[in-house]
Design a protein around this motif. Structure first.
Motif, PDB file in Angstrom:
ATOM      1  N   VAL A 254       0.878  -1.176   0.000  1.00 38.63           N
ATOM      2  CA  VAL A 254       0.000   0.000   0.000  1.00 38.63           C
ATOM      3  C   VAL A 254       0.908   1.215   0.000  1.00 38.63           C
ATOM      4  CG1 VAL A 254      -1.828   1.254   1.179  1.00 38.63           C
ATOM      5  CG2 VAL A 254      -1.761  -1.242   1.291  1.00 38.63           C
ATOM      6  N   LEU A 255       0.672   2.113  -0.939  1.00 39.85           N
ATOM      7  CA  LEU A 255       1.576   3.229  -1.195  1.00 39.85           C
ATOM      8  C   LEU A 255       0.834   4.556  -1.032  1.00 39.85           C
ATOM      9  CD1 LEU A 255       4.239   4.395  -2.483  1.00 39.85           C
ATOM     10  CD2 LEU A 255       3.180   3.972  -4.700  1.00 39.85           C
ATOM     11  N   LEU A 256       1.307   5.401  -0.117  1.00 44.88           N
ATOM     12  CA  LEU A 256       0.757   6.745   0.064  1.00 44.88           C
ATOM     13  C   LEU A 256       1.679   7.755  -0.600  1.00 44.88           C
ATOM     14  CD1 LEU A 256      -1.059   8.946   1.543  1.00 44.88           C
ATOM     15  CD2 LEU A 256       0.660   8.836   3.365  1.00 44.88           C
ATOM     16  N   VAL A 257       1.103   8.681  -1.378  1.00 47.30           N
ATOM     17  CA  VAL A 257       1.873   9.769  -1.984  1.00 47.30           C
ATOM     18  C   VAL A 257       1.290  11.090  -1.500  1.00 47.30           C
ATOM     19  CG1 VAL A 257       2.602  10.884  -4.115  1.00 47.30           C
ATOM     20  CG2 VAL A 257       2.424   8.391  -4.024  1.00 47.30           C
ATOM     21  N   LYS A 258       2.145  11.925  -0.867  1.00 47.44           N
ATOM     22  CA  LYS A 258       1.666  13.210  -0.356  1.00 47.44           C
ATOM     23  C   LYS A 258       2.811  14.221  -0.333  1.00 47.44           C
ATOM     24  CE  LYS A 258      -1.054  15.332   3.347  1.00 47.44           C
ATOM     25  NZ  LYS A 258      -2.130  15.755   2.417  1.00 47.44           N
ATOM     26  N   GLY A 259       2.505  15.460  -0.712  1.00 48.23           N
ATOM     27  CA  GLY A 259       3.485  16.539  -0.676  1.00 48.23           C
ATOM     28  C   GLY A 259       2.827  17.856  -0.999  1.00 48.23           C
ATOM     29  N   SER A 260       3.540  18.943  -0.811  1.00 39.79           N
ATOM     30  CA  SER A 260       2.995  20.264  -1.097  1.00 39.79           C
ATOM     31  C   SER A 260       2.675  20.420  -2.579  1.00 39.79           C
ATOM     32  CB  SER A 260       3.980  21.353  -0.671  1.00 39.79           C
ATOM     33  OG  SER A 260       3.778  21.716   0.671  1.00 39.79           O
ATOM     34  N   ARG A 261       1.732  21.305  -2.874  1.00 37.58           N
ATOM     35  CA  ARG A 261       1.264  21.527  -4.238  1.00 37.58           C
ATOM     36  C   ARG A 261       2.415  21.883  -5.181  1.00 37.58           C
ATOM     37  NH1 ARG A 261      -0.859  20.843  -8.143  1.00 37.58           N
ATOM     38  NH2 ARG A 261      -0.567  18.844  -7.160  1.00 37.58           N
ATOM     39  N   GLY A 262       3.380  22.644  -4.684  1.00 31.96           N
ATOM     40  CA  GLY A 262       4.478  23.089  -5.530  1.00 31.96           C
ATOM     41  C   GLY A 262       5.404  21.980  -5.977  1.00 31.96           C
ATOM     42  N   ILE A 263       5.331  20.809  -5.345  1.00 29.81           N
ATOM     43  CA  ILE A 263       6.207  19.694  -5.715  1.00 29.81           C
ATOM     44  C   ILE A 263       5.592  18.858  -6.833  1.00 29.81           C
ATOM     45  CG2 ILE A 263       7.401  17.651  -4.770  1.00 29.81           C
ATOM     46  CD1 ILE A 263       7.426  19.094  -2.093  1.00 29.81           C
ATOM     47  N   ALA A 264       4.306  19.059  -7.097  1.00 29.11           N
ATOM     48  CA  ALA A 264       3.621  18.444  -8.244  1.00 29.11           C
ATOM     49  C   ALA A 264       3.788  16.929  -8.280  1.00 29.11           C
ATOM     50  CB  ALA A 264       4.114  19.072  -9.552  1.00 29.11           C
ATOM     51  N   MET A 265       3.445  16.276  -7.176  1.00 28.07           N
ATOM     52  CA  MET A 265       3.635  14.825  -7.104  1.00 28.07           C
ATOM     53  C   MET A 265       2.634  14.050  -7.944  1.00 28.07           C
ATOM     54  SD  MET A 265       4.886  14.395  -3.141  1.00 28.07           S
ATOM     55  CE  MET A 265       5.733  12.828  -3.424  1.00 28.07           C
ATOM     56  N   GLU A 266       1.686  14.761  -8.570  1.00 24.38           N
ATOM     57  CA  GLU A 266       0.795  14.082  -9.505  1.00 24.38           C
ATOM     58  C   GLU A 266       1.554  13.521 -10.700  1.00 24.38           C
ATOM     59  OE1 GLU A 266       0.475  18.536 -10.530  1.00 24.38           O
ATOM     60  OE2 GLU A 266       0.686  17.272  -8.739  1.00 24.38           O
TER      61      GLU A 266
END
Length: 277
Positions: A254-266
């Motif tokens: 199970v993988l969680l991806v999270k970061g500030s908007r400016g890092i554009a982790m999408e």
């Protein structure tokens, strides 16, 4: 907002400005357990009404909710969300389901229910509405990845340690063989940035992958706290993080991806889902 306003007190003062424009007979829906609750009350017009909400057991409130865990909406259903109990103005508790993960979202549901009661919406309609709730993209969205890997996409933003911890709590509760946290930095925190990133390091998933300078602070603090270096990867950008994950993910992860908007982790998520950069 910390970088611009300088402190949580200043942020609270700025947010409270809207209350000064409430009509004399208006109603403010406020979080009863928040440490700024008394301050917010003081900023209301004298005749304004207060209707408050919160998590059960934290503070007296007109509407309270209790988080009951991860569950599907229907027996045998594939969509996981949060089961909860809702108490409206000292009435009998009502059990409901929210198609969003996390204790923090159940508290948000209590806020929505409080607004509903102020507007005289029936308890039945409130529960039905919460069960059909939808949020914008990249907020606790769950996707299957190849190889029986589950992705929790919470990449829309990470504004402070509290939002990071809430997402990590969801990760640690989600059913799976191994849990991986892919964390980018938290931007716009100003002088509080380093300490904020160190605070996140107290949470301990099975494997930690970080992105960018802020993420590197999380990884460094985790290692200082005894987190094994061999299950910590520090990546400069989303592309290198994707390569790291593609070589290390296993079935049942199970993988969680999270970061500030400016890092554009999408962009990382798009690559993992086979959609390109």
């Amino acid at each position: 907002h910390m970088e611009i306003l300088g402190s949580q007190d200043a942020i609270a003062a700025a947010k409270a400005e809207i209350l000064e424009f409430l009509p004399a007979q208006g109603t403010a829906v406020l979080p009863a357990a928040d440490r700024y609750y008394p301050f917010l009350q003081q900023r209301l017009p004298p005749e304004a009404r207060v209707f408050c909400f919160g998590e059960e057991g934290t503070a007296p409130a007109d509407v309270t909710a209790a988080y009951l865990g991860v569950a599907s909406g229907d027996a045998g259903g594939e969509t996981l969300g949060s089961r909860f109990s809702l108490r409206l103005q000292d009435g009998a508790p009502l059990e409901g389901w929210l198609p969003l993960l996390g204790r923090h979202n159940v508290v948000n549901a209590a806020c929505a229910a409080a607004v509903g009661r102020v507007l005289d919406v029936s308890p039945e309609l409130i529960l039905r509405g919460l069960g059909e709730a939808k949020v914008s993209r990249m907020r606790m969205a769950v996707y299957p990845l190849p190889g029986q890997v589950t992705l929790i996409d919470d990449a829309y933003n990470a504004s402070d340690p509290a939002t990071m911890k809430a997402a990590l709590d969801v990760l640690m509760e989600y059913p799976g063989a191994r849990r991986l946290a892919v964390l980018g930095g938290m931007l716009e925190l100003g002088p509080a940035s380093e300490e904020a990133h160190r605070e996140v390091a107290k949470c301990r998933p099975v494997r930690l992958v970080t992105v960018g300078e802020g993420g590197a602070l999380i990884a460094a603090a985790a290692r200082e706290a005894g987190y094994p270096e061999e299950i910590t990867a520090v990546c400069d950008d989303n592309e290198s993080a994707a390569s790291e994950l593609e070589s290390s993910m296993q079935g049942g992860d199970v993988l969680l991806v999270k970061g500030s908007r400016g890092i554009a982790m999408e962009h990382l998520i798009s690559r993992l889902r086979g959609e390109g950069a």
